[in-house]
Design a protein around this motif. Structure first.
Motif, short mmCIF file in Angstrom:
data_model
loop_
_atom_site.label_atom_id
_atom_site.label_comp_id
_atom_site.label_asym_id
_atom_site.label_seq_id
_atom_site.Cartn_x
_atom_site.Cartn_y
_atom_site.Cartn_z
N UNK A 294 0.82 -1.21 0.00
CA UNK A 294 0.00 0.00 0.00
C UNK A 294 0.86 1.26 0.00
N UNK A 295 1.86 1.29 0.87
CA UNK A 295 2.73 2.45 0.93
C UNK A 295 3.51 2.64 -0.35
N UNK A 296 3.94 1.54 -0.95
CA UNK A 296 4.69 1.62 -2.20
C UNK A 296 3.81 2.15 -3.32
N UNK A 297 2.57 1.69 -3.40
CA UNK A 297 1.67 2.17 -4.45
C UNK A 297 1.44 3.67 -4.30
N UNK A 298 1.25 4.14 -3.09
CA UNK A 298 1.02 5.57 -2.89
C UNK A 298 2.25 6.40 -3.23
N UNK A 299 3.43 5.89 -2.90
CA UNK A 299 4.67 6.60 -3.23
C UNK A 299 4.85 6.69 -4.74
N UNK A 300 4.56 5.61 -5.44
CA UNK A 300 4.68 5.62 -6.90
C UNK A 300 3.68 6.59 -7.51
N UNK A 301 2.48 6.64 -6.95
CA UNK A 301 1.46 7.54 -7.47
C UNK A 301 1.93 8.99 -7.38
N UNK A 302 2.50 9.35 -6.25
CA UNK A 302 3.00 10.72 -6.09
C UNK A 302 4.17 11.01 -7.03
N UNK A 303 5.06 10.03 -7.20
CA UNK A 303 6.20 10.22 -8.09
C UNK A 303 5.76 10.41 -9.53
N UNK A 304 4.77 9.64 -9.96
CA UNK A 304 4.26 9.79 -11.33
C UNK A 304 3.63 11.16 -11.52
N UNK A 305 2.93 11.66 -10.49
CA UNK A 305 2.36 13.00 -10.58
C UNK A 305 3.43 14.06 -10.80
N UNK A 306 4.56 13.92 -10.10
CA UNK A 306 5.65 14.88 -10.25
C UNK A 306 6.25 14.82 -11.66
N UNK A 307 6.50 13.62 -12.14
CA UNK A 307 7.10 13.46 -13.46
C UNK A 307 6.15 13.94 -14.58
N UNK A 308 4.87 13.62 -14.45
CA UNK A 308 3.90 14.08 -15.45
C UNK A 308 3.80 15.59 -15.47
N UNK A 309 3.82 16.20 -14.28
CA UNK A 309 3.78 17.65 -14.21
C UNK A 309 4.98 18.29 -14.88
N UNK A 310 6.16 17.72 -14.66
CA UNK A 310 7.38 18.26 -15.29
C UNK A 310 7.31 18.12 -16.80
N UNK A 311 6.84 16.96 -17.29
CA UNK A 311 6.77 16.74 -18.73
C UNK A 311 5.78 17.69 -19.40
N UNK A 312 4.62 17.91 -18.79
CA UNK A 312 3.65 18.82 -19.38
C UNK A 312 4.10 20.27 -19.29
N UNK A 313 4.84 20.60 -18.24
CA UNK A 313 5.42 21.95 -18.16
C UNK A 313 6.42 22.16 -19.30
N UNK A 314 7.18 21.10 -19.62
CA UNK A 314 8.10 21.19 -20.75
C UNK A 314 7.33 21.38 -22.06
N UNK A 315 6.20 20.69 -22.21
CA UNK A 315 5.38 20.87 -23.41
C UNK A 315 4.88 22.30 -23.53
N UNK A 316 4.56 22.92 -22.38
CA UNK A 316 4.11 24.31 -22.40
C UNK A 316 5.23 25.24 -22.85
N UNK A 317 6.41 25.03 -22.31
CA UNK A 317 7.55 25.87 -22.67
C UNK A 317 7.94 25.68 -24.14
N UNK A 318 7.76 24.45 -24.64
CA UNK A 318 8.22 24.10 -25.98
C UNK A 318 7.10 24.15 -27.02
#
Length: 413
Positions: A294-318
């Motif tokens: 359970x703890x691992x799934x929640x940690x992965x969920x938060x990590x994916x949110x961070x990475x997706x946010x960074x990627x979409x921010x890059x799409x905005x800049x580019x």
């Protein structure tokens, strides 16, 4: 012998769930990518197109929780048979009567999309609850992720097939193909899906009559009355924003801004869908093997949110960068936004327990598809009053906001 039979048949059940989820996903993901042909054939404005596409998500959003409650009450088999058969028949009716050749306008088209979403949404909770029934903790993340991978894989089939059908034939073929998929999945459900003989019992609440889990996972408390369950559902809805933005509007963005055709848009969405599907299986397997799942799934969920946010921010800049660079950022952002579903669905079902899994999965589906309804409505407004850069920036913000909202990982004691 019974154990061996259950061990083998659980994979058949998983295959049925994958087929059901994939059949619906082919329609749900494929139709938006016909957006250019739909806008021209039905003579829609971009705002009207956004409304039509949003109605698919609206239909799922208003029905998913209801389907989840019905699944907990009547079982996954009945709900899947009802939903898949009715969806297939509706799409067949659309192929016969709701096409540009029939003179159909925005109102009947949007209405049919909403009903198709409402009926097809039955697969989300029902197929997930079947997996929770047949698989045990320590393997559910992998199994649920495979089921969730049917969404990008089925979506990839729809993305690759439906725009080609729209261009080569017409919208009769666009609706007939997913109709056939849904009816085939219904036939497989009728043939192979049933409850295991040793299924854990669930008692009924003396007042409401709803099933109450007798095991420790469910705790007898409705998922709808738990804030941690709601937090996970709401975090998932925010992570859905970049997913639906890339799925629904990549074709329009590349056509209007970059002067590209539907082929590049289809390739971009296919990369996001298939890559996201592979990531779902990897994360599901990884979290099953890790301690404190359970703890691992929640940690992965938060990590994916961070990475997706960074990627979409890059799409905005580019946004104004050369097309290959912009497309790469969008494909990566879409891939990440498609990668978290398996662990989220597993986690929310595990939090509720098998007897309440349908309700919990329905709540998550409702939250996700409610945002799937709002996102296509919001994007044309942002485009009209701001820019495509603002669109991709907003999707990045949504993904990043999901990080603190998601339940914190539970530490093993």
């Amino acid at each position: 012998m019974a154990v061996l039979s259950r061990s083998r048949h659980r994979w058949v059940v998983l295959a049925v769930g994958v087929g059901a989820q994939g059949a619906f996903a082919a329609m749900f993901s494929g139709i938006p990518v016909t957006g250019i042909a739909m806008r021209a054939g039905y003579r829609l404005t971009t705002g009207e197109l956004g409304l039509v596409l949003a109605c698919l998500g609206l239909g799922v959003a208003v029905s998913d929780l209801v389907w989840g409650l019905l699944t907990d009450r009547f079982g996954d088999r009945r709900v899947l048979l009802t939903g898949l058969t009715s969806t297939g028949l509706l799409l067949a009716v659309m192929a016969a009567t709701v096409t540009p050749a029939d003179g159909a306008g925005v109102v009947p088209l949007a209405g049919c999309m909403a009903v198709a979403g409402a009926l097809g949404g039955s697969v989300n909770g029902a197929s997930g609850r079947a997996i929770m029934t047949w698989f045990q903790e320590g393997e559910r993340g992998f199994a649920m992720s495979i089921r969730q991978t049917a969404i990008p894989v089925g979506g990839a089939v729809g993305v690759g097939l439906l725009p080609w059908l729209a261009h080569t034939y017409d919208f009769r073929a666009v609706y007939a193909a997913p109709a056939a998929f849904c009816l085939a999945a219904a036939a497989a459900t009728w043939r192979w899906l049933h409850d295991p003989a040793d299924r854990p019992r669930a008692t009924e609440h003396p007042v409401t009559g709803h099933p109450v889990s007798e095991g420790p996972e469910g705790g007898g408390r409705s998922p709808l009355r738990r804030w941690d369950v709601w937090r996970l559902a709401l975090a998932g809805s925010l992570l859905t924003v970049p997913q639906f933005a890339v799925l629904s509007f990549t074709a329009i963005f590349l056509h209007d801004v970059k002067g590209e055709g539907a082929t590049l848009a289809s390739v971009t969405v296919l990369i996001a869908q298939l890559g996201g599907g592979a990531a779902r299986i990897w994360t599901g397997r990884r979290t099953d093997r890790a301690g404190s799942a359970s703890g691992t799934r929640r940690a992965y969920l938060r990590a994916i949110g961070a990475l997706a946010g960074i990627a979409m921010a890059a799409a905005a800049v580019l946004t104004g960068a050369p097309t290959p660079i912009t497309v790469t950022a969008l494909a990566l952002g879409g891939l990440l936004a498609n990668s978290w579903h398996g662990i989220a669905y597993t986690e929310i079902a595990a939090m509720a327990g098998p007897a309440r899994a349908g309700t919990a999965l329905g709540l998550l589906g409702t939250a996700l598809f409610a945002m799937g309804f709002l996102t296509p409505l919001l994007i044309p407004v942002v485009i009209a009053h701001a820019s495509w850069t603002a669109v991709w920036a907003l999707t990045a913000a949504a993904a990043l906001l999901a990080i603190p909202l998601a339940p914190a990982p539970v530490r093993a004691r």
